[in-house]
Enzyme design. Structure first.
Site, short mmCIF file in Angstrom:
data_model
loop_
_atom_site.label_atom_id
_atom_site.label_comp_id
_atom_site.label_asym_id
_atom_site.label_seq_id
_atom_site.Cartn_x
_atom_site.Cartn_y
_atom_site.Cartn_z
N GLY A 45 -4.76 -0.39 8.63
CA GLY A 45 -6.22 -0.38 8.67
C GLY A 45 -6.75 -1.29 7.57
O GLY A 45 -6.00 -2.05 6.95
N GLU B 203 0.84 -1.20 0.00
CA GLU B 203 0.00 0.00 0.00
C GLU B 203 0.87 1.25 0.00
O GLU B 203 1.81 1.35 0.79
CB GLU B 203 -0.88 -0.03 1.26
N HIS C 133 -2.96 -5.38 16.17
CA HIS C 133 -2.24 -5.60 14.90
C HIS C 133 -2.96 -5.06 13.68
O HIS C 133 -2.44 -5.13 12.57
CB HIS C 133 -1.94 -7.08 14.71
N GLY C 134 -4.18 -4.54 13.84
CA GLY C 134 -4.90 -4.04 12.67
C GLY C 134 -6.30 -3.62 13.07
O GLY C 134 -6.55 -3.35 14.26
N ALA C 135 -7.20 -3.58 12.10
CA ALA C 135 -8.57 -3.16 12.41
C ALA C 135 -9.37 -4.32 13.01
O ALA C 135 -10.18 -4.14 13.91
CB ALA C 135 -9.24 -2.64 11.15
#
Lengths: 138, 471
Positions: B369, B199, B394-396
């Site tokens: 995200g 990304e 670790h993330g959403a």
């Protein structure tokens, strides 16, 4: 007669397989896994397509089914094939020997990382049907 | 505002420690919506577990362990459970910093995303640009990211900015199966599918100027996030050893409430063999992310030439791994086997395991995200070492199943909607796009707010996606 239905799972894919016999339960579970790998499964010609013999021993019938599917999944990933042809040669509570027939595919639809033991319980219900849930790590 | 919820030890027979949930009150309903808390209670029953079984605010149902889970076991006789690490061993995230700002790349953003898609192989079963022979793969499993550097696919300066220097010395390839080798030969330098991605982001906001200066981040700067792991090789290692442990655990008198929580004592033969194989798979993952970085640098140079400047590595973190670490428990320092499954190390200032240049700030913690939403750079804190064995989210975290996401999202429309928001998407699969739609995930802003309020990490910068490359 066998049925495969998808059940809700937040991150992964969970199916419920029901069948009249234990043989059909193994066939249905393999079919369920293959349909996650590839929605349109090519027709397998058992006289022409690649086959391999699979032999699995396990401590009980639930482990046997999961280990059987895991071994086929490994072959699918290594050879990039869908093994949709299944001829069971011998099936006991803790042992299976079968011939698996596969056909090459360009790609898979989903990345099935593993067949998990979570929620799996191969059992014969009071109505005589065999069933189990299976969660695939995606 | 409350951020920590505890299920006491006696709530269910067999619990050996309490179960703790880190989440703001407004997140609790979503968390209770699946089986993740039931799974957390099962983790609290594992032999040798210390202090508490914990989940982060991005928790969701997994198989056995919940995703977002942390469990530290007594060393050396507490258990190790491959399910507490996951099939994608050392799935993790790294962040590359550029020297360019958005306005300097906006005209070539689409060209960059196309070039990244061409250069970084993605998709299910896709092979990489390299095909290794057995000796080369053996060396990758031993040396991790260093192998890439020694063979011209990496930058030596990167190594100091990778968790554990990009290699776990305990690795022993002889415990990695032939099937795992077969699956690894052609997969180095590939991101795979699912929620894995490359990304291109813009630094949207800086929260902590001083730490951002040390991290060399500034508003408007272009950075690149990479999210992937050990690919089929790691999946096979986990599959092999979870099967071995199904039968081995009875030899040690162990029973688990869920077959996927199969475990053995860490100091047993099977425990040691799994750990050596897991370390080897973790090394493969670090080498994989280093080779992907080499591919990204090639794409970057092709698009921007000499004007592009360098892409250097801020940090690389693992979020599916077991580590032997020392933590303060019951007023003394104890060695433990920390299982992080969907959880990131977040060591604070002064920790001897982080690079010297982050000793004042704490280590960078990278929180991607969902596709199309913000990502975050955080800094680890001493609070995390006191509360959560030096761990963080670790993330959403998923909210909707893949099936539900596909029912609610039309992929072509989603791609257009993201494009309207200025986010380029390069994806090999519309189906994969729908499954990873932002609606399928929790609100990452709330997840990060929770860990900030809990004091287990602090916000440094927010990132906004400009281009997403996925399989």
């Amino acid at each position: 007669m066998k049925t495969i239905t998808h059940e809700s799972h937040t991150a992964d894919v969970q199916i419920l397989v029901k069948a009249d016999t234990m043989e059909e339960l193994f066939e249905g579970a393999l079919d369920g896994m293959n349909r996650i790998l590839k929605a349109d499964i090519p027709e397998v010609n058992i006289t022409k397509n690649e086959k391999f013999e699979i032999e699995v021993g396990a401590p009980d019938q639930t482990c046997l089914l999961i280990d059987f599917l895991s071994d086929i999944l490994t072959e699918s990933h290594e050879k990039r094939r869908i093994y949709s042809g299944l001829k069971i040669l011998d099936l006991k509570t803790s042992y299976i020997k079968a011939c698996i027939y596969g056909i090459p595919v360009e790609s898979f639809d989903d990345d099935v990382k593993a067949v998990t033991y979570h929620m799996a319980k191969v059992e014969k219900r009071p109505d005589g049907k065999w069933q189990t849930s299976i969660v695939f790590d995606i | 505002m409350p951020y920590l919820w505890e299920i006491p030890m006696g709530t269910r027979p067999g619990m050996l420690v309490p179960a703790q949930i880190y989440a703001l009150e407004e997140m609790i309903d979503a968390i209770l919506n699946d089986n993740s808390i039931e799974q957390l209670i099962h983790v609290s029953m594992l032999p040798g577990i210390m202090k508490a079984a914990m989940v982060m605010p991005d928790v969701h149902q997994g198989y056995g362990f919940p995703i977002g889970g942390i469990a530290a076991m007594r060393w050396p006789d507490g258990v190790i459970s491959p399910g507490g690490i996951g099939y994608d061993i050392n799935c993790g995230v790294r962040l590359l910093r550029s020297q360019l700002h958005e306005k300097q790349i906006s005209a070539q953003l689409e060209e960059l995303s196309v070039e990244l898609y061409k250069e970084v192989p993605s998709g299910i079963g896709k092979g990489g640009q390299l095909t290794l022979d057995r000796e080369q793969l053996t060396q990758v499993l031993k040396k991790g990211a260093l192998w890439a550097v020694e063979n011209g696919y990496g930058d030596r300066k990167d190594l100091q900015n990778i968790e554990s220097g990009g290699v776990l010395d305990f690795a022993d390839p002889q415990y990695v199966s032939e099937h795992a080798f077969q699956r690894g030969f052609a997969q180095l330098g590939t991101i795979g599918a699912g929620n894995h991605f490359v990304e291109v982001d813009r630094v949207e906001e800086i929260y902590d100027e001083e730490t951002a200066r040390v991290f060399q981040l500034q508003k408007g700067q272009i950075v690149i996030l990479i999210h992937t792991g050990s690919r089929g090789l790691g999946h096979q290692v986990a599959t092999d050893y979870i099967r071995i442990m199904q039968t081995a655990m009875s030899r040690y008198g162990l029973k688990s409430p869920d077959r996927e929580l199969a475990c053995v004592p860490f100091d047993s033969k099977e425990g040691q063999e799994y750990y050596k194989a897991m370390c080897a798979a973790a090394n493969f993952a670090w080498c994989n992310r280093e080779v992907i970085t080499w591919e990204i640098r090639k794409a970057w140079n092709k698009v921007f030439g000499e004007n592009g400047g360098k892409l250097d590595l801020l940090y690389d973190v693992a979020h599916n791994i077991a580590k032997i670490e020392e933590h303060h428990i019951d007023s003394k320092i104890q060695k433990v086997i920390v299982h992080r499954k969907g959880a990131t190390r977040a060591f604070g200032p002064g920790n001897k395991e982080i690079p010297a240049h982050f000793l004042q700030t704490g280590q960078p913690v990278l929180i991607p995200g969902s596709m199309g939403t913000n990502s975050y750079v955080l800094a680890g804190t001493r609070g995390s070492e006191d509360l959560t064995f030096g761990s963080c989210c670790h993330g959403a975290g998923r909210r909707l199943s893949r099936t539900a996401a596909k029912k609610q999202v039309e992929a072509v429309q989603l791609k257009k909607k993201l494009q309207d928001q200025g986010i380029h998407i390069q994806s090999g699969s519309f189906r994969g796009l729908a499954e990873e739609a932002p609606i399928a995930y929790k609100d990452v802003d709330l997840v990060v707010e929770t860990v900030q309020q809990a004091g287990i990490a602090k916000k440094v910068a927010k990132l906004r996606p400009l281009a997403v490359i996925k399989g």
